[in-house]
Scaffold this active site. Structure first.
Site, short mmCIF file in Angstrom:
data_model
loop_
_atom_site.label_atom_id
_atom_site.label_comp_id
_atom_site.label_asym_id
_atom_site.label_seq_id
_atom_site.Cartn_x
_atom_site.Cartn_y
_atom_site.Cartn_z
N GLY A 188 0.84 -1.18 0.00
CA GLY A 188 0.00 0.00 0.00
C GLY A 188 0.88 1.24 0.00
O GLY A 188 1.93 1.28 -0.65
N CYS A 189 0.51 2.27 0.75
CA CYS A 189 1.32 3.47 0.85
C CYS A 189 2.71 3.13 1.35
O CYS A 189 2.87 2.47 2.37
CB CYS A 189 0.65 4.46 1.80
#
Length: 253
Positions: free
Chosen positions: A94-95
């Site tokens: 993800g991030c």
């Protein structure tokens, strides 16, 4: 949250709260002009298609400068060139901000860098990757000392942070650029990772969506993204990168 605008015959939808707010300069220009929707549309598109400078990898400092140089040569290395005793490993969760800080805290991890991988385009920028058009995913490449930290230890950190059943995203962030993955740099890493994936799938009812593939070229991200949360993140509140730290990671700062 979903933002949609139609102008010049083009429709653009941005579905991620995080992805939308992190678009930087053109995100801040999405401000309605009272009674003038044309002004909003033109302001949006002038920023959207504004040429973006390439990342100067030489200015990133080690290990980003080394990783950028290797990427431009099309090389995926098992070890650091400058410090051959340090092995390479790449993960997407993800991030990349929060995942990098998690790896900074792992004893035996000597260096980390955030960047973009598993896509065909050369020298991608943050804005381009956020568009979802380059095929890359946000990732963290770590240099670790195998005498202090095993590849299994790195996999522990990865699976402690991600939900591997989520398709193309984590948390509030969705899009192919947020897909999760374990990208291996050697046959040994692949063997260890396959065995771990077989174990992990028994912990979930849904199928595993996390990719398990050989690592492709890793392009370091812009300098301001590197060690972002340790530097203070959005709010200017630095988070500890001390080895063994167990403080909750605030993903956006």
């Amino acid at each position: 949250m979903k933002f949609t605008t139609v102008a010049l015959g083009v429709t653009i939808s941005i579905r991620s709260i995080h992805g939308f707010s992190r678009l930087g300069s053109f995100g801040k220009n999405l401000v309605p002009v009272a009674g003038n929707s044309s002004a909003l549309k033109m302001n949006f598109f002038s920023k959207l298609f504004e040429p973006e400078p390439r990342i100067v990898y030489e200015n990133l400092g080690y290990p980003g400068d080394e990783m950028g140089s290797l990427a431009k040569e099309g090389k995926v290395m098992e070890s650091s060139v400058k410090n051959p005793n340090l092995k390479s490993a790449t993960f997407a969760g993800g991030c990349f901000w929060g995942l990098e800080l998690a790896y900074q805290r792992v004893p035996g991890v000597a260096y980390t860098a955030v960047g973009y991988t598993q896509g065909p385009e050369d020298q991608p920028t943050y804005r381009e990757v956020c568009s979802g058009s380059t095929g890359h995913t946000e990732a963290v490449c770590v240099y670790y000392d195998p005498s202090e930290c095993s590849y299994d230890d790195l996999l522990n950190t990865f699976f402690d942070r991600v939900n591997p059943t989520t398709v193309n995203g984590q948390g509030n962030d969705f899009g192919t650029q947020y897909r999760t993955g374990v990208y291996t740099h050697s046959e040994e890493q692949m063997k260890i990772a396959r065995e771990r994936f077989e174990l992990v799938k028994n912990d979930y009812k849904r199928p595993i969506a996390t990719e398990l593939k050989q690592a492709m070229v890793f392009w370091p991200a812009e300098k301001y993204h590197q060690q972002y949360l340790e530097k203070g993140g959005r709010m200017g509140n630095s988070q500890s990168a001390e080895k063994g730290c167990t403080d909750t990671i605030r993903c956006y700062g």
